[in-house]
Design an enzyme around this catalytic site. Structure first.
Site, PDB file in Angstrom:
ATOM      1  N   LYS A  38      24.752 -37.309  67.448  1.00  0.00           N
ATOM      2  CA  LYS A  38      24.922 -38.516  68.101  1.00  0.00           C
ATOM      3  C   LYS A  38      26.634 -38.637  67.734  1.00  0.00           C
ATOM      4  CE  LYS A  38      24.379 -42.253  69.670  1.00  0.00           C
ATOM      5  NZ  LYS A  38      23.771 -42.705  71.618  1.00  0.00           N
TER       6      LYS A  38
ATOM      7  N   SER B 148      25.872 -34.466  72.983  1.00  0.00           N
ATOM      8  CA  SER B 148      26.036 -35.475  71.969  1.00  0.00           C
ATOM      9  C   SER B 148      25.443 -37.219  72.751  1.00  0.00           C
ATOM     10  CB  SER B 148      27.597 -36.778  71.741  1.00  0.00           C
ATOM     11  OG  SER B 148      27.253 -37.072  71.201  1.00  0.00           O
TER      12      SER B 148
ATOM     13  N   CYS C 238      33.298 -43.151  75.628  1.00  0.00           N
ATOM     14  CA  CYS C 238      32.022 -44.094  75.914  1.00  0.00           C
ATOM     15  C   CYS C 238      31.832 -45.902  76.776  1.00  0.00           C
ATOM     16  CB  CYS C 238      31.088 -44.549  74.467  1.00  0.00           C
ATOM     17  SG  CYS C 238      29.653 -45.751  74.972  1.00  0.00           S
TER      18      CYS C 238
ATOM     19  N   LYS D 217      36.898 -35.574  73.857  1.00  0.00           N
ATOM     20  CA  LYS D 217      36.104 -35.902  74.708  1.00  0.00           C
ATOM     21  C   LYS D 217      36.592 -37.499  76.261  1.00  0.00           C
ATOM     22  CE  LYS D 217      30.759 -36.072  75.950  1.00  0.00           C
ATOM     23  NZ  LYS D 217      29.435 -36.263  74.944  1.00  0.00           N
TER      24      LYS D 217
ATOM     25  N   GLY E  77      28.354 -31.863  82.795  1.00  0.00           N
ATOM     26  CA  GLY E  77      27.890 -32.787  83.078  1.00  0.00           C
ATOM     27  C   GLY E  77      26.639 -32.428  84.154  1.00  0.00           C
TER      28      GLY E  77
HETATM   29  C1  LIG Z   1      21.257 -41.178  76.680  1.00  0.00           C
HETATM   30  C2  LIG Z   1      22.285 -40.539  76.287  1.00  0.00           C
HETATM   31  C3  LIG Z   1      22.880 -41.083  75.359  1.00  0.00           C
HETATM   32  C4  LIG Z   1      23.888 -40.525  75.217  1.00  0.00           C
HETATM   33  N1  LIG Z   1      25.103 -40.448  74.035  1.00  0.00           N
HETATM   34  C5  LIG Z   1      26.362 -40.523  73.544  1.00  0.00           C
HETATM   35  C6  LIG Z   1      26.853 -40.096  72.643  1.00  0.00           C
HETATM   36  O1  LIG Z   1      26.464 -41.156  71.687  1.00  0.00           O
HETATM   37  N2  LIG Z   1      28.422 -40.055  72.313  1.00  0.00           N
HETATM   38  C7  LIG Z   1      28.761 -38.945  73.744  1.00  0.00           C
HETATM   39  O2  LIG Z   1      29.990 -38.902  73.711  1.00  0.00           O
HETATM   40  N3  LIG Z   1      27.726 -38.323  74.540  1.00  0.00           N
HETATM   41  C8  LIG Z   1      26.609 -39.083  74.602  1.00  0.00           C
HETATM   42  N4  LIG Z   1      26.533 -38.833  75.922  1.00  0.00           N
HETATM   43  C9  LIG Z   1      27.155 -38.261  76.827  1.00  0.00           C
HETATM   44  C10 LIG Z   1      26.290 -37.422  77.171  1.00  0.00           C
HETATM   45  O3  LIG Z   1      26.657 -36.053  75.939  1.00  0.00           O
HETATM   46  C11 LIG Z   1      26.923 -36.411  78.701  1.00  0.00           C
HETATM   47  O4  LIG Z   1      28.190 -36.015  77.714  1.00  0.00           O
HETATM   48  C12 LIG Z   1      26.528 -36.920  79.776  1.00  0.00           C
HETATM   49  O5  LIG Z   1      25.405 -37.429  79.908  1.00  0.00           O
HETATM   50  C13 LIG Z   1      27.401 -35.760  80.545  1.00  0.00           C
HETATM   51  O6  LIG Z   1      26.360 -34.353  81.022  1.00  0.00           O
HETATM   52  P1  LIG Z   1      24.864 -34.758  81.283  1.00  0.00           P
HETATM   53  O7  LIG Z   1      24.777 -35.320  83.085  1.00  0.00           O
HETATM   54  O8  LIG Z   1      24.887 -33.421  81.579  1.00  0.00           O
HETATM   55  O9  LIG Z   1      23.852 -35.433  81.042  1.00  0.00           O
HETATM   56  C14 LIG Z   1      24.707 -40.074  76.002  1.00  0.00           C
HETATM   57  C15 LIG Z   1      23.787 -39.154  77.624  1.00  0.00           C
HETATM   58  C16 LIG Z   1      22.960 -39.756  77.336  1.00  0.00           C
HETATM   59  C17 LIG Z   1      21.880 -39.735  79.001  1.00  0.00           C
END
Ligand SMILES: Cc1cc2nc3c(=O)[nH]c(=O)nc-3n(C[C@H](O)[C@H](O)[C@H](O)COP(=O)(O)O)c2cc1C
Length: 317
Positions: free
Chosen positions: A46, A21, A133, A167, A246
């Site tokens: 999103k 997301s 969040c 989540k 993550g």
């Molecule tokens: C720019 C950005 C926007 C994000 N927006 C959301 C969101 O709207 N809802 C949500 O549950 N997680 C959101 N996340 C979290 C990601 O879904 C994920 O849980 C987190 O980035 C860890 O994974 P990663 O290290 O692979 O990015 C966002 C992450 C990033 C970097």
């Protein structure tokens, strides 16, 4: 022939790779030039709220370093769930992609109103409840208080038959307490982890870079934190499907998450570095399975917990 088909309780996906997301636009349209969305296990929208949200003031992202990742403080900007259903969902249906809808709100009632809009829609294989969040006031309340997490999940479960995945946030002392509350409330799966609270300082302005100060840290540096939290959760609740998130950027990362106890994984920050990361990981998993003579990807889920004398053969894909 190796099968990537993944069992997540009531949810079956063609492979264990999902887009996380917030890292694939609202409905992953941005990926159209790179691959067919239907090649993925699923995409996660999103976070969508009952009312549209404009998000936080800019700047909203800071790169920490390419090797470590980034901080974001988007503030849940989204067009609202009704707009999404009317204008984005038809696109996803046309793409024949399995879709997980991520829902957020400020109060329990906000979440319930948003779920109410989609509660009977068969287009969604699961609802991901964003309880975690870090970028809005009170955004972590539901994933830092087991009672609030319990109430949220059980109230949502009362109004929909779509499987619910909670989540969770890493910004907590013992993730298994919140995990237990969600499982007791009927959560069909757990998504671990959302971003880690962090801060960046601008030495010239002498102020935090992000207007809200803190942001959510994501990318390669948070991988060990995610693995540790999945490890602890799987150990206590091996029957509950875990969707690992993550810092997953490569096939090796993905395999580590599966061995640790995740039945599926989401690709997040990696999408900003390499939009084809998810598809490359699917190909990498196929090669790994062939070389290791694994017939079903489900076989390796949680294998790192077996105290085997024999080391796993070295990967050579
Ligand atoms: C720019 C950005 C926007 C994000 N927006 C959301 C969101 O709207 N809802 C949500 O549950 N997680 C959101 N996340 C979290 C990601 O879904 C994920 O849980 C987190 O980035 C860890 O994974 P990663 O290290 O692979 O990015 C966002 C992450 C990033 C970097």
């Amino acid at each position: 022939m190796s099968s990537l088909e993944t069992n997540l309780g009531k949810v079956k996906l063609k492979n264990p790779i999902l887009l996380a997301s917030g890292t694939c636009g609202v409905a992953a349209r941005e990926f159209e030039p790179y691959f067919k969305l239907s090649d993925l296990g699923s995409i996660v929208t999103k976070s969508l709220s009952i009312k549209p949200r404009v998000g936080n003031p800019t700047p909203r992202v800071v790169e920490v370093s390419p090797a470590c990742g980034m901080l974001n403080s988007i503030g849940l900007q989204n067009p609202g769930i009704e707009y999404f259903v009317k204008n984005e969902l038809p696109y996803l249906t046309e793409q024949k992609v399995t879709c997980v809808i991520n829902i957020v709100g400020e109060t329990l009632d906000d979440y319930l109103q948003a779920v109410d809009v989609i509660k009977n829609k068969s287009e969604f294989c699961a609802i991901e409840l964003n309880l975690s969040c870090p970028n809005v006031e009170g955004g972590l309340d539901f994933s830092q208080d087991p009672k609030k997490a319990f109430t949220m999940v059980s109230e949502v479960k009362k109004i929909t038959n779509i499987p619910v995945w909670a989540k969770l946030s890493p910004n907590i002392t013992d993730i298994t307490e919140i995990a237990k509350a969600c499982i007791d409330a009927g959560s069909d799966g757990l998504c671990l982890i959302n971003t880690v609270l962090g801060l960046a300082i601008n030495r010239w302005t002498k102020k935090p870079v992000l207007p809200r100060g803190v942001g959510g840290y994501s990318g390669p540096a948070i991988k060990p934190i995610a693995l540790r939290m999945i490890w602890e959760t799987y150990k206590k609740f091996p029957k509950t499907p875990i969707i690992g998130i993550g810092g997953i950027h490569t096939t090796d990362d993905a395999i580590e998450f599966l061995l640790c106890g995740a039945s599926a994984i989401q690709i997040g920050t990696a999408n900003f570095v390499n939009p084809k990361a998810s598809i490359e990981i699917i190909e990498g998993l196929k090669k790994y399975m062939e070389q290791m003579k694994i017939s079903s990807i489900n076989e390796i889920v949680g294998q790192a917990h077996l105290q085997s004398e024999k080391p796993l053969a070295k990967s050579a894909y």
